[in-house]
Scaffold this active site. Structure first.
Site, PDB file in Angstrom:
ATOM      1  N   TRP A 198       0.928  -1.277  -0.056  1.00 15.26           N
ATOM      2  CA  TRP A 198       0.040  -0.051   0.094  1.00 15.26           C
ATOM      3  C   TRP A 198       0.830   1.378   0.071  1.00 15.26           C
ATOM      4  O   TRP A 198       0.551   2.107  -0.498  1.00 15.26           O
ATOM      5  CB  TRP A 198      -1.005  -0.021   1.142  1.00 15.26           C
ATOM      6  CG  TRP A 198      -1.861  -1.186   0.931  1.00 15.26           C
ATOM      7  CD1 TRP A 198      -2.136  -2.130   2.129  1.00 15.26           C
ATOM      8  CD2 TRP A 198      -2.908  -1.486   0.263  1.00 15.26           C
ATOM      9  NE1 TRP A 198      -3.020  -3.038   1.583  1.00 15.26           N
ATOM     10  CE2 TRP A 198      -3.751  -2.550   0.520  1.00 15.26           C
ATOM     11  CE3 TRP A 198      -3.091  -0.616  -1.046  1.00 15.26           C
ATOM     12  CZ2 TRP A 198      -4.712  -3.148  -0.467  1.00 15.26           C
ATOM     13  CZ3 TRP A 198      -4.189  -1.373  -1.917  1.00 15.26           C
ATOM     14  CH2 TRP A 198      -4.981  -2.413  -1.705  1.00 15.26           C
ATOM     15  N   ASP A 203      -1.636   6.865   6.173  1.00 15.12           N
ATOM     16  CA  ASP A 203      -2.404   5.974   5.697  1.00 15.12           C
ATOM     17  C   ASP A 203      -2.557   4.930   7.021  1.00 15.12           C
ATOM     18  O   ASP A 203      -1.784   3.933   7.396  1.00 15.12           O
ATOM     19  CB  ASP A 203      -2.005   4.960   4.761  1.00 15.12           C
ATOM     20  CG  ASP A 203      -3.051   4.130   4.050  1.00 15.12           C
ATOM     21  OD1 ASP A 203      -4.084   3.907   5.224  1.00 15.12           O
ATOM     22  OD2 ASP A 203      -2.974   3.322   3.278  1.00 15.12           O
ATOM     23  N   LYS A 213     -11.795  -1.665   6.891  1.00 10.55           N
ATOM     24  CA  LYS A 213     -10.935  -2.720   7.553  1.00 10.55           C
ATOM     25  C   LYS A 213     -11.441  -2.668   9.141  1.00 10.55           C
ATOM     26  O   LYS A 213     -11.772  -3.596   9.559  1.00 10.55           O
ATOM     27  CB  LYS A 213      -9.476  -2.077   7.672  1.00 10.55           C
ATOM     28  CG  LYS A 213      -9.024  -1.897   6.129  1.00 10.55           C
ATOM     29  CD  LYS A 213      -8.872  -3.186   5.330  1.00 10.55           C
ATOM     30  CE  LYS A 213      -8.553  -3.213   3.854  1.00 10.55           C
ATOM     31  NZ  LYS A 213      -7.458  -2.287   3.255  1.00 10.55           N
TER      32      LYS A 213
HETATM   33  C1  LIG Z   1      -7.097  -1.883   1.924  1.00  9.86           C
HETATM   34  C2  LIG Z   1      -5.943  -0.886   2.170  1.00  9.86           C
HETATM   35  C3  LIG Z   1      -5.779   0.179   1.150  1.00  9.86           C
HETATM   36  C4  LIG Z   1      -6.564   0.385  -0.086  1.00  9.86           C
HETATM   37  O1  LIG Z   1      -7.863   0.484   0.223  1.00  9.86           O
HETATM   38  P1  LIG Z   1      -9.070   0.848  -0.992  1.00  9.86           P
HETATM   39  O2  LIG Z   1     -10.260   1.557   0.060  1.00  9.86           O
HETATM   40  O3  LIG Z   1      -9.663  -0.443  -1.210  1.00  9.86           O
HETATM   41  O4  LIG Z   1      -8.398   1.504  -1.889  1.00  9.86           O
HETATM   42  C5  LIG Z   1      -5.095   1.133   1.413  1.00  9.86           C
HETATM   43  N1  LIG Z   1      -3.966   1.243   2.602  1.00  9.86           N
HETATM   44  C6  LIG Z   1      -4.391   0.150   3.383  1.00  9.86           C
HETATM   45  C7  LIG Z   1      -3.250   0.266   4.565  1.00  9.86           C
HETATM   46  C8  LIG Z   1      -5.035  -0.788   3.175  1.00  9.86           C
HETATM   47  O5  LIG Z   1      -5.050  -1.725   4.309  1.00  9.86           O
END
Ligand SMILES: *Cc1c(COP(=O)(O)O)cnc(C)c1O
Length: 360
Positions: free
Chosen positions: A101, A171, A195
């Protein structure tokens, strides 16, 4: 009705209490005569829902007044572009590469300017967090970017990098609300809610207000300019209404559970049950260096692909879902987010013990 123990990395388990409440309110939300799915985002009823959600989130995370909270669409993946579009004044930023990511965000930033790799743990399949005490940060960088909890590899920053005074962007998709954070240490905190917070469809971004300006990269779409959304209190266009409503319920559930300090204690307790077992098991082993272990995502392997597949299959038959590791890593991964009860983790470990005995 039978509910399984769901170890999915995302979309993921939600508190049962929240789902039940949503079910009760499905046909008639608080006397409105309609479902939250059916109502105008401009209605008084919905305005209360989104305002209350924000207020509860602010209380939970102790968000200072000089930070805006935005409810956005496009997923975390779209936000990878929003960060450079809104923040790359000098067209240069530093990225710490701790997994896929972070790498995707890094690659996205390269479309808009110079993205510099400050550190990486790619040399050992992202199984650790690199030393971030003296990074090659230069004065002309607009920000430093991290993925704080690495969902796929199961690592987490235990302390924030020294950004040498530069703005930190994080993030937190897979560790959102899993423990208390000091918001003032970040310029931007954001995450997809699917998540650890709610159903898919929404990104929550907490942004220091001096970063919300008209001074964005040329040709930034109106929708991706943070100021557009901030000026309209996240109601510039139709927001993901139902997702925000469920997130709001999760915030109330977290408050009832005792807030983020209590969640941290609970998450540590759950993770300990699993890691303690992995550390003494002769069959299973964790794939991450101990100091970098995530409380949320726990990858493990047997070292034998056939045995891994057998484990995933038998676990599924026993009511433990989504334990297969990410397609790029293999093995297994148990995501044990806020809504996973302690009993779920204990039951998984009991099952692993049994499997170990049978396959010794
Ligand atoms: C799942 C995830 C993403 C991607 O998320 P989307 O909403 O599907 O674009 C980005 N960063 C992390 C840390 C993730 O776990």
């Amino acid at each position: 009705m039978k509910r399984v123990y769901n170890f999915s990395a995302g979309p993921a388990v939600l508190p049962e209490e929240v789902l039940k409440e949503a079910a009760d309110e499905m046909l008639d939300y608080k006397g409105s005569g309609m479902s939250v799915m059916e109502m105008s985002h401009r209605s008084k009823v919905y305005d209360n829902i989104i305002k209350e959600a924000e207020a509860d989130l602010r209380e939970l995370m102790n968000i200072p007044d000089n930070y805006k909270v935005l409810f956005l669409q496009g997923g975390a993946s779209q936000f990878f572009a929003e960060v450079p579009m809104n923040m790359m004044k000098n067209k240069k930023a530093g990225y710490i590469i701790t997994g896929q990511w972070a790498k995707k965000a890094f690659q996205e930033a390269k479309i808009y300017g110079e993205a510099v790799e400050l550190a990486s743990s790619a040399d050992k399949t992202f199984s650790y967090i690199p030393d971030c005490s003296d990074l090659p940060i230069t004065d002309d960088m607009d920000y430093v970017y991290i993925c704080e909890n690495n969902t796929i590899y199961g690592t987490k920053f235990k302390s924030l990098p020294d950004t040498k005074g530069k703005d930190l962007v994080a993030d937190v998709s897979s560790c959102f609300l899993s423990e208390p954070v000091d918001v003032s240490k970040y310029a931007v905190i954001y995450g997809g809610v699917q998540k650890n917070v709610g159903p898919a469809g929404c990104v929550i971004a907490i942004i220091r207000d001096d970063l919300i300006t008209d001074d964005v990269l040329p040709q930034t779409p109106t929708m991706l300019k943070w100021k557009t959304q901030a000026d309209a209190d996240s109601l510039y266009n139709t927001p993901p209404c139902y997702t925000i409503y469920i997130c709001g319920k999760v915030f109330k559930w977290l408050k009832k559970m005792g807030g983020l300090e209590a969640m941290k204690a609970l998450n540590e307790k759950k993770a300990k049950i699993l890691y303690d077992y992995l550390d003494q098991s002769k069959l299973f082993k964790g794939t991450v260096e101990k100091e970098s272990r995530s409380l949320m995502n726990v990858p493990f392997v047997t070292g034998n692909e056939e045995l891994d597949a057998k484990f995933v299959k038998e676990a599924k038959e026993a009511g433990f879902e989504n334990l297969k590791g990410h397609r790029t890593v293999g093995g297994m991964r148990a995501s044990i987010y806020n809504a996973m009860p302690v009993e779920g983790v204990q039951a998984l470990v009991d099952f692993m013990k049994k499997f170990e005995e049978e396959n010794a």
